[in-house]
Design a protein around this motif. Structure first.
Motif, PDB file in Angstrom:
ATOM      1  N   SER A  47       0.820  -1.216   0.000  1.00 49.47           N
ATOM      2  CA  SER A  47       0.000   0.000   0.000  1.00 49.47           C
ATOM      3  C   SER A  47       0.848   1.258   0.000  1.00 49.47           C
ATOM      4  CB  SER A  47      -0.930   0.005   1.220  1.00 49.47           C
ATOM      5  OG  SER A  47      -0.220   0.312   2.415  1.00 49.47           O
ATOM      6  N   ALA A  48       2.074   1.168   0.517  1.00 49.15           N
ATOM      7  CA  ALA A  48       2.932   2.342   0.604  1.00 49.15           C
ATOM      8  C   ALA A  48       3.339   2.872  -0.763  1.00 49.15           C
ATOM      9  CB  ALA A  48       4.183   2.018   1.428  1.00 49.15           C
ATOM     10  N   VAL A  49       3.298   2.018  -1.797  1.00 51.34           N
ATOM     11  CA  VAL A  49       3.646   2.473  -3.149  1.00 51.34           C
ATOM     12  C   VAL A  49       2.411   2.653  -4.022  1.00 51.34           C
ATOM     13  CG1 VAL A  49       5.915   1.401  -3.038  1.00 51.34           C
ATOM     14  CG2 VAL A  49       4.019   0.113  -4.003  1.00 51.34           C
ATOM     15  N   ALA A  50       1.228   2.403  -3.463  1.00 50.93           N
ATOM     16  CA  ALA A  50      -0.001   2.471  -4.261  1.00 50.93           C
ATOM     17  C   ALA A  50      -0.318   3.881  -4.728  1.00 50.93           C
ATOM     18  CB  ALA A  50      -1.184   1.911  -3.457  1.00 50.93           C
ATOM     19  N   SER A  51       0.135   4.890  -3.985  1.00 48.11           N
ATOM     20  CA  SER A  51      -0.170   6.274  -4.374  1.00 48.11           C
ATOM     21  C   SER A  51       0.523   6.672  -5.671  1.00 48.11           C
ATOM     22  CB  SER A  51       0.243   7.243  -3.257  1.00 48.11           C
ATOM     23  OG  SER A  51       1.650   7.245  -3.095  1.00 48.11           O
ATOM     24  N   GLY A 208      -2.551 -10.164  -5.496  1.00 43.89           N
ATOM     25  CA  GLY A 208      -3.414  -9.020  -5.766  1.00 43.89           C
ATOM     26  C   GLY A 208      -2.743  -8.068  -6.732  1.00 43.89           C
ATOM     27  N   LYS A 209      -3.090  -6.788  -6.624  1.00 45.86           N
ATOM     28  CA  LYS A 209      -2.492  -5.734  -7.439  1.00 45.86           C
ATOM     29  C   LYS A 209      -2.149  -4.550  -6.542  1.00 45.86           C
ATOM     30  CE  LYS A 209      -4.854  -6.738 -11.821  1.00 45.86           C
ATOM     31  NZ  LYS A 209      -5.679  -6.194 -12.916  1.00 45.86           N
ATOM     32  N   TRP A 210      -0.988  -3.961  -6.800  1.00 48.90           N
ATOM     33  CA  TRP A 210      -0.579  -2.844  -5.959  1.00 48.90           C
ATOM     34  C   TRP A 210      -1.419  -1.598  -6.226  1.00 48.90           C
ATOM     35  CZ3 TRP A 210       1.263   1.580  -8.334  1.00 48.90           C
ATOM     36  CH2 TRP A 210       1.765   1.465  -9.635  1.00 48.90           C
ATOM     37  N   THR A 211      -2.198  -1.596  -7.272  1.00 45.59           N
ATOM     38  CA  THR A 211      -3.086  -0.476  -7.574  1.00 45.59           C
ATOM     39  C   THR A 211      -4.501  -0.678  -7.038  1.00 45.59           C
ATOM     40  OG1 THR A 211      -3.655  -1.516  -9.679  1.00 45.59           O
ATOM     41  CG2 THR A 211      -1.850   0.078  -9.688  1.00 45.59           C
ATOM     42  N   GLU A 212      -4.767  -1.851  -6.455  1.00 41.80           N
ATOM     43  CA  GLU A 212      -6.152  -2.164  -6.128  1.00 41.80           C
ATOM     44  C   GLU A 212      -6.343  -2.797  -4.755  1.00 41.80           C
ATOM     45  OE1 GLU A 212      -9.732  -4.911  -8.016  1.00 41.80           O
ATOM     46  OE2 GLU A 212      -8.058  -4.270  -9.272  1.00 41.80           O
ATOM     47  N   THR A 273      -7.677   3.114  -0.904  1.00 46.89           N
ATOM     48  CA  THR A 273      -8.658   4.149  -0.597  1.00 46.89           C
ATOM     49  C   THR A 273      -8.976   4.928  -1.878  1.00 46.89           C
ATOM     50  OG1 THR A 273      -7.765   4.386   1.635  1.00 46.89           O
ATOM     51  CG2 THR A 273      -9.127   6.197   0.787  1.00 46.89           C
ATOM     52  N   PRO A 274     -10.247   5.072  -2.233  1.00 46.56           N
ATOM     53  CA  PRO A 274     -10.590   5.815  -3.464  1.00 46.56           C
ATOM     54  C   PRO A 274     -10.082   7.248  -3.403  1.00 46.56           C
ATOM     55  CG  PRO A 274     -12.490   4.614  -2.610  1.00 46.56           C
ATOM     56  CD  PRO A 274     -11.438   4.540  -1.553  1.00 46.56           C
TER      57      PRO A 274
END
Length: 286
Positions: A47-51, A208-212, A273-274
């Motif tokens: 999640s830390a790289v999802a942004s 999963g996916k790091w974007t989702e 988070t959307p």
């Protein structure tokens, strides 16, 4: 470099976005089993790289000695980041729980490589998460990041490489594989890995996916699913063609991929988070 390539914030501010899903750290602190804690810590690392998803702009370079401070009482932490070196550029950060539950700190030294139409960033530097209640320290390094079409065409981003998360107190490890896009984009954004205990026995599979989102499943259920998948027509001999930034000929962004296929028996670890409405337009305004 034209200012249009920059986002209207500094790299020190971008670092604070690692803490967007701080609730995962709080959850890890509340769990009694070390394997369960590792699952949640792994989800936090992803999640830390999802942004960075669709964030192709370059943050402004901080000045030597520049600092940025953020206090989030609603999330229960405070963070400070500082530019500690100018050449090479190194940024350091330290986040601390307001209730003395955890500390998260590290340094980032992005090493850039130019491949003509693409830029590859190797995020040198180690992330360390300390769960003070359990007297545990986890370390890992972020995956490689590549921005395509920096000269001509639509910019798009992918992350790939192996991320190894180590619990230095128990010896547990989580090995995550951020998959490269591949020839037809079928692997874009996908992350797969497993957790092993100190005896190197595999305990859980994470995917999963790091974007989702990211899911966890017991190893035996995962193996059963994969065996049934092969029997239903998937071709195990199909060649997997991977690519990196170096020497690539096609830089077209693949079509939007399908959402993560949830394997029966899986548990949701994290969902992104959307973003606020019109966030893409707002971030471009200076």
């Amino acid at each position: 470099m034209p200012v249009v390539f920059n986002e209207p914030l500094s790299f020190l501010q971008r670092i604070s976005e690692y803490m967007e899903h701080t609730h995962l750290i709080h959850k890890a602190c509340s769990l009694s089993d070390s394997i369960d804690r590792m699952q949640v810590v792994a989800a936090f690392a992803v999640s830390a790289v999802a942004s960075q998803w669709e964030r192709t702009g370059k943050p402004f370079n901080p000045l030597l000695g520049e600092t940025y401070e953020l206090i989030r009482e609603d999330e229960g932490y405070r963070l400070i980041s500082e530019q500690v070196s100018h050449h090479p550029p190194i940024s350091a950060f330290h986040a601390q729980s307001l209730k003395q539950e955890f500390e998260f700190h590290g340094s980032i030294y992005p090493k850039l490589k130019f491949w003509g139409k693409s830029v590859e960033a190797e995020p040198k530097g180690t992330m360390t998460l300390e769960l003070l209640k359990h007297k545990e320290a986890y370390t890992w390094t972020n995956p490689m990041c590549c921005v395509h079409n920096i000269i001509l065409g639509k910019l798009w981003i992918e992350q790939y490489g192996t991320v190894e998360i180590v619990n230095h107190s128990t010896g547990d490890k989580c090995i995550l594989n951020f998959k490269p896009c591949g020839m037809f984009g079928k692997e874009l954004h996908k992350v797969e890995g497993y957790i092993q205990d100190k005896s190197k026995k595999k305990r859980q599979v994470i995917y999963g996916k790091w974007t989702e989102c990211m899911y966890s499943i017991d190893l035996k259920f995962y193996d059963t699913y994969k065996k049934s998948e092969k029997k239903t027509g998937s071709d195990p001999k199909k060649l997997k063609q991977e690519r990196t930034c170096e020497g690539e000929e096609e830089d077209e962004c693949p079509d939007v991929q399908e959402t993560v296929t949830v394997i029966p028996g899986s548990a949701l670890l994290w969902r992104i988070t959307p973003r606020p409405a019109h966030s893409a337009q707002l971030i471009l305004r200076i």
